[in-house]
Design a protein around this motif. Structure first.
Motif, PDB file in Angstrom:
ATOM      1  N   TRP A 230       0.814  -1.223   0.000  1.00 30.75           N
ATOM      2  CA  TRP A 230       0.000   0.000   0.000  1.00 30.75           C
ATOM      3  C   TRP A 230       0.849   1.275   0.000  1.00 30.75           C
ATOM      4  CZ3 TRP A 230      -0.434  -3.390   4.317  1.00 30.75           C
ATOM      5  CH2 TRP A 230       0.229  -2.985   5.472  1.00 30.75           C
ATOM      6  N   SER A 466      -1.206  -0.226   8.644  1.00 25.98           N
ATOM      7  CA  SER A 466      -2.061  -0.637   7.530  1.00 25.98           C
ATOM      8  C   SER A 466      -3.160   0.388   7.260  1.00 25.98           C
ATOM      9  CB  SER A 466      -2.714  -1.985   7.838  1.00 25.98           C
ATOM     10  OG  SER A 466      -3.698  -1.831   8.860  1.00 25.98           O
ATOM     11  N   PRO A 467      -3.688   0.434   6.035  1.00 32.85           N
ATOM     12  CA  PRO A 467      -4.826   1.327   5.741  1.00 32.85           C
ATOM     13  C   PRO A 467      -6.010   1.077   6.668  1.00 32.85           C
ATOM     14  CG  PRO A 467      -3.867   0.486   3.709  1.00 32.85           C
ATOM     15  CD  PRO A 467      -3.202  -0.262   4.832  1.00 32.85           C
ATOM     16  N   ALA A 468      -6.249  -0.190   7.011  1.00 31.28           N
ATOM     17  CA  ALA A 468      -7.368  -0.507   7.909  1.00 31.28           C
ATOM     18  C   ALA A 468      -7.177   0.130   9.284  1.00 31.28           C
ATOM     19  CB  ALA A 468      -7.518  -2.020   8.043  1.00 31.28           C
ATOM     20  N   GLU A 469      -5.945   0.088   9.798  1.00 25.83           N
ATOM     21  CA  GLU A 469      -5.707   0.707  11.106  1.00 25.83           C
ATOM     22  C   GLU A 469      -5.843   2.219  11.024  1.00 25.83           C
ATOM     23  OE1 GLU A 469      -2.282   1.225  14.561  1.00 25.83           O
ATOM     24  OE2 GLU A 469      -2.120  -0.458  13.170  1.00 25.83           O
ATOM     25  N   GLU A 471      -7.871   3.807   9.139  1.00 24.16           N
ATOM     26  CA  GLU A 471      -9.310   4.087   9.131  1.00 24.16           C
ATOM     27  C   GLU A 471      -9.888   3.962  10.541  1.00 24.16           C
ATOM     28  OE1 GLU A 471     -12.988   5.247   8.283  1.00 24.16           O
ATOM     29  OE2 GLU A 471     -11.202   5.467   7.018  1.00 24.16           O
ATOM     30  N   GLU A 472      -9.384   3.018  11.319  1.00 23.62           N
ATOM     31  CA  GLU A 472      -9.840   2.887  12.709  1.00 23.62           C
ATOM     32  C   GLU A 472      -9.507   4.150  13.500  1.00 23.62           C
ATOM     33  OE1 GLU A 472      -8.125  -0.607  14.379  1.00 23.62           O
ATOM     34  OE2 GLU A 472      -9.151  -1.977  13.021  1.00 23.62           O
ATOM     35  N   TRP A 473      -8.291   4.668  13.309  1.00 22.78           N
ATOM     36  CA  TRP A 473      -7.900   5.890  14.024  1.00 22.78           C
ATOM     37  C   TRP A 473      -8.733   7.085  13.551  1.00 22.78           C
ATOM     38  CZ3 TRP A 473      -5.938   5.402  18.432  1.00 22.78           C
ATOM     39  CH2 TRP A 473      -4.990   4.416  18.716  1.00 22.78           C
ATOM     40  N   GLN A 475     -11.851   6.941  12.577  1.00 24.80           N
ATOM     41  CA  GLN A 475     -13.153   6.800  13.241  1.00 24.80           C
ATOM     42  C   GLN A 475     -13.066   7.240  14.699  1.00 24.80           C
ATOM     43  OE1 GLN A 475     -15.927   6.206  11.815  1.00 24.80           O
ATOM     44  NE2 GLN A 475     -15.240   5.506   9.806  1.00 24.80           N
ATOM     45  N   GLY A 488      -4.355   8.014   6.434  1.00 23.36           N
ATOM     46  CA  GLY A 488      -3.939   6.984   5.493  1.00 23.36           C
ATOM     47  C   GLY A 488      -2.435   6.956   5.377  1.00 23.36           C
TER      48      GLY A 488
END
Length: 515
Positions: A230, A466-469, A471-473, A475, A488
């Motif tokens: 990524w 990671s991109p997923a983490e 996004e969690e931050w 939120q 990101g």
């Protein structure tokens, strides 16, 4: 050796890392431990081929010239540990404890470190012995582990190297530990088969915790070895970059997009956003994450504000970000130059939104007031990292000072923005605390991005997020009350800055030039 209140051990598995980088990291971690900013740590690492010579050694310990060793593919380093010459290479487990000694007895510490290796060897059915005149661990007639330690204010560094599957031919280039007749062996040679390095690391860690009195299992952190998919950059919009660089060259201007090697340079230029760097290109500070040049700056260019206004007009920008190097050499830190630049842009391009990304002005309220008086569309000041890492990553900055600057701007009714880099070694709890601290200041815009070391001379990347983490931050930040969040791996402070501000731009009725 350890105090019951400091029984937590963090294990850092750095994989294969060049010796120079590992040494710099050790020095930073020692400073952290001395300042009580981190727990005791145990570093596990393998190095590409390198010969190190300790305080008691010299080039006389080499059986070949340094140039000959270099041609074979190994570096030679003189280091501040005890001992003479030794070799490190792939297949050798090197352990660097960064431990604050509660019992101030280096001899006892050394004995416990040697016993840790002996315990590992016993677990594989290998007998071992110590020889007092030549510290290390022997398996029969040959040395299997070398030791060389250093200590600063009773915090240890350097450590011990155990030959697991190492290529022993490298030791023919040196007098191992100063012994011309010294023989060297490995676990692979003694056992007659290759040994799993991951298993050796696990057994070493468990033995170290047992002997030094740490709780098990300890926390283990891996060091990233290469950039994940990524972070592979897509092709930039070369047409936008070429046009931008042509105008900048003609007007003798710089953007932080270029000097900081931003990965989104083409995208932002194409979207009509650019971040201009005023007050020169040389910073007076020595932040270890930043690609901007350091040293003695040039004199302030009085014609720069007008040329930036020309660039904004010629490039048909929709949103202009004005930032600067830190100028601690100027009485006002460059605040008045910021004011003149913003005024010129507004005179020339009244429909362009203007964001200022300011340094901390050493906390000068007079300088901050001048910036607040011009009512920028966005007031941006980055905290960059979590509080614990400031002495290591931003040695001349202060976390609380940066929070105070943001709070001051927020109390003046400005849209306040800040940014944090992830991947410098921060914990999840520290990230959460930084986000909460920023929101309490009145900050309403937040950027979160991956730290990427500009070179091997800069602070190394601790991990890739990671991109997923991310996004969690994002939120979490929104749940804390942030109105706009960009998060990101490739997000930077000015990423899509115009989009973040367009829906919240404030009227400028209260602004009058005080030039």
């Amino acid at each position: 050796m350890t105090d019951a209140s400091i029984s937590h051990l963090q294990v850092l598995d750095w994989g294969l890392l060049i010796y120079d980088d590992a040494l710099k990291l050790q020095e930073a971690l020692v400073s952290e431990r001395i300042a009580e900013l981190s727990p005791d740590r145990l570093i596990l690492v393998e190095h590409p081929p390198v010969v190190t010579i300790g305080r008691s050694g010299s080039l006389d310990d080499l059986r070949e010239s340094e140039e000959a060793i270099n041609r074979k593919g190994a570096s030679v380093f003189h280091v501040d540990r005890g001992g003479m010459a030794t070799f490190h290479g792939p297949g050798q487990l090197v352990a660097y404890p960064i431990v604050k000694l509660q019992t101030k007895d280096l001899r006892l510490y050394l004995q416990m470190l040697l016993e840790t290796v002996a315990a590992v060897l016993r677990s594989y059915g290998l007998a071992s012995e110590f020889r007092g005149r030549n510290p290390g661990v022997w398996a029969g007639a040959a040395k299997i582990a070398s030791v060389g330690v250093a200590c600063r204010r009773w915090v240890t560094y350097h450590g011990i190297a155990l030959n697991v599957n190492a290529d022993l031919r490298w030791f023919e280039s040196i007098n191992p530990c100063g012994d011309p007749d010294g023989k060297v062996t490995s676990m692979e040679r003694e056992l007659g088969q290759s040994v799993d390095m991951a298993e050796v690391k696990d057994r070493f860690t468990r033995a170290f915790c047992r002997i030094f009195g740490y709780a098990t299992p300890p926390e283990v952190r891996q060091r990233p070895t290469e950039r994940p998919s990524w972070l592979v950059l897509s092709p930039s919009c070369t047409e936008s970059i070429d046009r931008m660089e042509s105008v900048l060259s003609w007007l003798r201007l710089s953007t932080v997009c270029q000097s900081a090697r931003c990965p989104n340079l083409g995208e932002c230029f194409a979207r009509g956003t650019a971040t201009f760097m005023i007050l020169g290109t040389i910073c007076t500070r020595t932040c270890r994450f930043c690609a901007v040049d350091k040293g003695k700056p040039d004199a302030v260019d009085g014609g720069e504000p007008e040329r930036i206004a020309q660039a904004v007009q010629l490039l048909r920008l929709k949103h202009a970000v004005i930032t600067s190097v830190t100028r601690d050499d100027l009485p006002d830190g460059g605040a008045e130059h910021f004011v003149r630049t913003v005024e010129k842009v507004r005179e020339c391009c009244p429909d362009v939104s203007v964001e200022v990304l300011v340094p901390d002005f050493r906390g000068s309220l007079k300088a901050l007031q001048r910036i607040c008086d011009i009512r920028p569309d966005v007031f941006n000041h980055n905290v960059e990292t979590v509080k614990r890492l400031y002495p290591i990553v931003r040695p001349k900055a202060r976390y609380q000072r940066s929070l105070g600057i943001l709070e001051y701007a927020g109390k003046h009714g400005l849209i306040v923005k800040s940014g944090i880099m992830l991947g410098l070694g921060e914990t999840e709890q520290e990230i959460l605390e930084a986000i909460t601290d920023l929101r309490r200041t009145g900050c309403s815009f937040l950027t979160l991005g991956q730290y990427l070391a500009p070179s091997k001379e800069h602070f190394p990347v601790s991990r890739y997020v990671s991109p997923a983490e991310f996004e969690e931050w994002a939120q979490i930040a929104r749940s804390e009350g942030f109105k706009k969040v960009a998060a990101g791996p490739l997000v930077r402070s000015s990423y899509r800055a115009g989009e973040m501000v367009c829906s919240m731009r404030q009227p400028l009725k209260s602004y009058q030039s005080k030039g």
